[in-house]
Design a protein around this motif. Sequence first.
Motif, mmCIF file in Angstrom:
data_model
loop_
_atom_site.group_PDB
_atom_site.id
_atom_site.type_symbol
_atom_site.label_atom_id
_atom_site.label_comp_id
_atom_site.label_asym_id
_atom_site.label_seq_id
_atom_site.Cartn_x
_atom_site.Cartn_y
_atom_site.Cartn_z
ATOM 1 N N MET A 1 0.846 -1.165 0.000
ATOM 2 C CA MET A 1 0.000 0.000 0.000
ATOM 3 C C MET A 1 0.899 1.239 0.000
ATOM 4 S SD MET A 1 -3.026 0.984 2.772
ATOM 5 C CE MET A 1 -2.221 0.120 4.073
ATOM 6 N N THR A 2 0.558 2.202 -0.842
ATOM 7 C CA THR A 2 1.351 3.429 -0.901
ATOM 8 C C THR A 2 1.034 4.317 0.297
ATOM 9 O OG1 THR A 2 -0.283 4.741 -2.102
ATOM 10 C CG2 THR A 2 1.227 3.364 -3.436
ATOM 11 N N GLU A 3 1.889 5.308 0.533
ATOM 12 C CA GLU A 3 1.660 6.252 1.626
ATOM 13 C C GLU A 3 0.344 7.000 1.424
ATOM 14 O OE1 GLU A 3 3.795 10.184 3.457
ATOM 15 O OE2 GLU A 3 5.091 8.580 2.705
ATOM 16 N N GLY A 4 0.057 7.365 0.182
ATOM 17 C CA GLY A 4 -1.194 8.067 -0.135
ATOM 18 C C GLY A 4 -2.418 7.211 0.139
ATOM 19 N N GLU A 5 -2.336 5.926 -0.217
ATOM 20 C CA GLU A 5 -3.457 5.012 0.042
ATOM 21 C C GLU A 5 -3.665 4.826 1.544
ATOM 22 O OE1 GLU A 5 -3.151 2.182 -3.961
ATOM 23 O OE2 GLU A 5 -1.861 1.763 -2.214
ATOM 24 N N ALA A 6 -2.568 4.720 2.278
ATOM 25 C CA ALA A 6 -2.661 4.559 3.732
ATOM 26 C C ALA A 6 -3.292 5.797 4.368
ATOM 27 C CB ALA A 6 -1.288 4.286 4.333
ATOM 28 N N LYS A 7 -2.895 6.977 3.891
ATOM 29 C CA LYS A 7 -3.448 8.218 4.438
ATOM 30 C C LYS A 7 -4.941 8.319 4.142
ATOM 31 C CE LYS A 7 -2.596 13.166 4.636
ATOM 32 N NZ LYS A 7 -1.715 14.255 4.243
ATOM 33 N N ARG A 8 -5.320 7.970 2.927
ATOM 34 C CA ARG A 8 -6.734 8.013 2.546
ATOM 35 C C ARG A 8 -7.544 7.061 3.417
ATOM 36 N NH1 ARG A 8 -9.422 6.292 -3.280
ATOM 37 N NH2 ARG A 8 -11.483 7.142 -2.833
ATOM 38 N N LEU A 9 -7.043 5.849 3.605
ATOM 39 C CA LEU A 9 -7.753 4.864 4.416
ATOM 40 C C LEU A 9 -7.839 5.326 5.869
ATOM 41 C CD1 LEU A 9 -9.183 2.190 4.814
ATOM 42 C CD2 LEU A 9 -6.934 1.061 4.855
ATOM 43 N N SER A 10 -6.760 5.877 6.402
ATOM 44 C CA SER A 10 -6.764 6.363 7.782
ATOM 45 C C SER A 10 -7.788 7.482 7.970
ATOM 46 C CB SER A 10 -5.366 6.840 8.174
ATOM 47 O OG SER A 10 -5.362 7.281 9.514
ATOM 48 N N LYS A 11 -7.858 8.404 7.026
ATOM 49 C CA LYS A 11 -8.838 9.491 7.116
ATOM 50 C C LYS A 11 -10.263 8.942 7.031
ATOM 51 C CE LYS A 11 -6.053 13.331 5.497
ATOM 52 N NZ LYS A 11 -6.460 14.578 6.107
ATOM 53 N N PHE A 12 -10.468 7.961 6.170
ATOM 54 C CA PHE A 12 -11.787 7.337 6.053
ATOM 55 C C PHE A 12 -12.161 6.651 7.372
ATOM 56 C CE2 PHE A 12 -14.238 3.453 5.115
ATOM 57 C CZ PHE A 12 -15.410 4.035 4.643
ATOM 58 N N LEU A 13 -11.223 5.905 7.941
ATOM 59 C CA LEU A 13 -11.489 5.228 9.215
ATOM 60 C C LEU A 13 -11.799 6.239 10.317
ATOM 61 C CD1 LEU A 13 -8.760 2.428 9.118
ATOM 62 C CD2 LEU A 13 -11.246 2.143 8.811
ATOM 63 N N SER A 14 -11.056 7.342 10.354
ATOM 64 C CA SER A 14 -11.339 8.388 11.345
ATOM 65 C C SER A 14 -12.752 8.925 11.183
ATOM 66 C CB SER A 14 -10.337 9.535 11.234
ATOM 67 O OG SER A 14 -9.089 9.153 11.738
ATOM 68 N N LEU A 15 -13.150 9.172 9.946
ATOM 69 C CA LEU A 15 -14.487 9.695 9.689
ATOM 70 C C LEU A 15 -15.564 8.727 10.182
ATOM 71 C CD1 LEU A 15 -16.493 11.710 8.352
ATOM 72 C CD2 LEU A 15 -16.244 10.331 6.269
ATOM 73 N N VAL A 16 -15.491 7.475 9.747
ATOM 74 C CA VAL A 16 -16.591 6.560 10.041
ATOM 75 C C VAL A 16 -16.530 5.956 11.450
ATOM 76 C CG1 VAL A 16 -16.982 6.064 7.592
ATOM 77 C CG2 VAL A 16 -15.537 4.516 8.949
ATOM 78 N N LEU A 17 -15.349 5.901 12.060
ATOM 79 C CA LEU A 17 -15.248 5.310 13.394
ATOM 80 C C LEU A 17 -15.288 6.359 14.513
ATOM 81 C CD1 LEU A 17 -12.502 2.613 12.738
ATOM 82 C CD2 LEU A 17 -14.995 2.278 12.925
ATOM 83 N N ARG A 18 -15.035 7.612 14.178
ATOM 84 C CA ARG A 18 -15.013 8.657 15.209
ATOM 85 C C ARG A 18 -16.156 9.659 15.085
ATOM 86 N NH1 ARG A 18 -8.883 10.839 14.926
ATOM 87 N NH2 ARG A 18 -9.367 11.832 16.893
ATOM 88 N N HIS A 19 -16.647 9.874 13.859
ATOM 89 C CA HIS A 19 -17.551 11.000 13.669
ATOM 90 C C HIS A 19 -18.873 10.685 12.969
ATOM 91 C CE1 HIS A 19 -14.176 13.324 15.045
ATOM 92 N NE2 HIS A 19 -13.441 12.926 14.020
ATOM 93 N N ASP A 20 -18.854 9.926 11.882
ATOM 94 C CA ASP A 20 -20.067 9.793 11.083
ATOM 95 C C ASP A 20 -20.177 8.430 10.407
ATOM 96 O OD1 ASP A 20 -22.390 10.303 9.685
ATOM 97 O OD2 ASP A 20 -21.535 11.866 8.411
ATOM 98 N N PRO A 21 -20.421 7.371 11.192
ATOM 99 C CA PRO A 21 -20.557 6.049 10.572
ATOM 100 C C PRO A 21 -21.733 5.978 9.603
ATOM 101 C CG PRO A 21 -21.173 5.969 12.893
ATOM 102 C CD PRO A 21 -20.596 7.326 12.639
ATOM 103 N N GLY A 22 -22.767 6.761 9.851
ATOM 104 C CA GLY A 22 -23.937 6.759 8.982
ATOM 105 C C GLY A 22 -23.659 7.253 7.581
#
Length: 181
Positions: free
Chosen positions: A1-22
């Motif tokens: 996985m590239t650094e960019g892909e990892a960053k994108r996935l981390s931001k997505f996980l932060s969004l859905v697991l911390r703020h807006d799973p819906g």
Amino acid sequence: MTEGEAKRLSKFLSLVLRHDPGKVGLSLDAGGWADVAEIVARAGFPTSAQAIAEVVRDSDKQRFSLSADGARIRANQGHSIDVDLGLTPVDPPEVLFHGTAEKNVAAILADGLRPMKRQHVHLSGDSETALKVGQRHGRPHILLVQAGRMVAEGHVFFRSVNGVWLSGPIAPGYLSSAADA
């Protein structure tokens, strides 16, 4: 996985697991846990359980935890939605640190620290970590939190899995500028 892909996935996980799973139709249990396979299916971009495990393992901030079997994931702290992380109160060191942007210091010293849109105020156990946090928001400034005195006066602290100290609101009387120390 590239650094960019990892960053994108981390931001997505932060969004859905911390703020807006819906946002992606995801449901978290009361403890904030979600099914990894469901996250992979709902991501909207190519990812995998292996990629999620890599983000959890390789993140320097350790924002997420996987269950022992790797089937479930949750954010360790930083939620703006109501979850019960099951944390036990812990007595902190006498002094904790809060990193912020210099432009915020006067208001914080006047009004105190508040969780804002999150469940807890986030604090660091060392000034170096607080400095890194403050740098994310502009010219950094470190505030000292008289955590030992707070505990003696009935306040409660928690420590997340990744070492971030968590508390409720902190009144101005417990705060000082590291520049004044």
